[in-house]
Design an enzyme around this catalytic site. Structure first.
Site, short mmCIF file in Angstrom:
data_model
loop_
_atom_site.label_atom_id
_atom_site.label_comp_id
_atom_site.label_asym_id
_atom_site.label_seq_id
_atom_site.Cartn_x
_atom_site.Cartn_y
_atom_site.Cartn_z
N GLY A 272 0.82 -1.19 0.00
CA GLY A 272 0.00 0.00 0.00
C GLY A 272 0.85 1.24 0.00
O GLY A 272 1.88 1.31 -0.69
N HIS A 273 0.45 2.24 0.78
CA HIS A 273 1.14 3.52 0.81
C HIS A 273 2.57 3.37 1.36
O HIS A 273 3.54 3.74 0.69
CB HIS A 273 0.33 4.49 1.67
N PHE A 274 2.70 2.79 2.54
CA PHE A 274 4.01 2.54 3.13
C PHE A 274 4.52 1.19 2.63
O PHE A 274 4.67 0.24 3.40
CB PHE A 274 3.93 2.59 4.65
#
Length: 296
Positions: A272-274
């Protein structure tokens, strides 16, 4: 192998104590002679997000990861009356590089680190030897609609009614969401990641700082055409390695880099984002291979 990561502080930009992490090969006789890889973090994190990537890259490079003002362990005195904007973050980053006498560097950007680095590129176009962007956006189509809708509304009309919903940006559940959403195995994400970020945002005055920076993000969008012109004219070696499940900066933002720099390499990882929290091995291998291919 890499020497142990060191934590340091340097005073720059009229009294800002910038905290940073640094590592380099254990065999290095002169670390200042090594090629530099600068790691710029995003919201709401700090250089802590690179704790696992640093030793992998530092087997070959001098790796430096500062905490931007308003984040991590960098200290900005109240007397400094610092304006929390992306222009200011860029100015402080430039002062940090000058203090360390770094004139050329490859840069890894994520989230807020991307516009900070791209602004720096406009000011110092010869300084950047390569760009690695991990969910670090520079295109309108990269802004995930659901996440950015409220911010865009507040950019157009910063009324109390439009600002109130933005308070959720610093909520614990929002911070946790940024780490867990899209991760292939959320139970493998260490809780100290989002707990540390949240704790640091609960410091007196920090929530207001985060709101100010989020509202200022619109100035980055206004600069997108200038960033694109830099990509087109300078053609910096570019690797976009993206967590394919990110709902904040969506995959279309990665693909868009090829529009202005056809030589850009785009890779997607299961995350995902991280994305580093779930795809560290894939991302670090892509980076090392990329930097070797472009002669760094």
């Amino acid at each position: 192998m890499a020497a142990p990561t060191q934590v340091k502080t340097v005073s720059v930009d009229d009294g800002i104590d910038v905290f940073y992490r640094e590592a380099f090969p254990a065999s290095a006789k002169d670390s200042d002679a090594l090629p530099v890889v600068l790691l710029l973090h995003g919201f709401p994190s700090s250089s802590f997000q690179y704790r696992n990537l640093i030793p992998r890259l530092a087997e070959k490079y001098r790796v430096i990861a500062p905490d931007l003002p308003g984040y991590g362990f960098t200290v900005v005195p109240e007397s400094r009356k610092y304006e929390y904007s992306f222009a200011s973050l860029t100015k402080t980053t430039a002062a940090f590089l000058d203090a360390l006498k770094i004139q050329k560097f490859a840069v890894y950007v994520f989230d807020y680190g991307a516009p900070t680095a791209f602004r720096l590129a406009l000011q110092r176009p010869d300084a950047i030897t390569a760009i690695i962007t991990q969910n670090g956006n520079a295109y309108d189509e990269g802004l995930g609609e659901a996440f950015w809708a409220g911010l865009k509304k507040a950019w157009e009309d910063p009324s109390p009614e439009n600002l109130k919903p933005l308070e959720t940006l610093v909520a614990f559940e929002t911070t946790k969401f940024q780490y867990l959403d899209g991760a292939p195995n959320p139970s493998a994400i260490p809780p100290e990641t989002y707990n540390l970020d949240y704790y640091l945002m609960t410091r007196p005055g920090n929530a207001a700082i985060q709101l100010a920076i989020a509202l200022d993000y619109k100035t980055n969008v206004a600069l997108y055409p200038e960033f694109h012109a830099y990509f087109r004219t300078r053609r910096p070696p570019t690797l976009a390695v993206w967590g394919k499940h990110d709902k904040i900066f969506v995959p279309a933002g990665a693909e868009a880099f090829k529009r202005d720099n056809p030589n850009a390499v785009v890779k997607f990882v299961d995350g995902g984002h991280f994305a580093l929290e779930s795809a560290l091995e894939d991302i670090s291998e892509e980076i090392l291979s990329f930097l070797t291919r472009v002669g760094i």
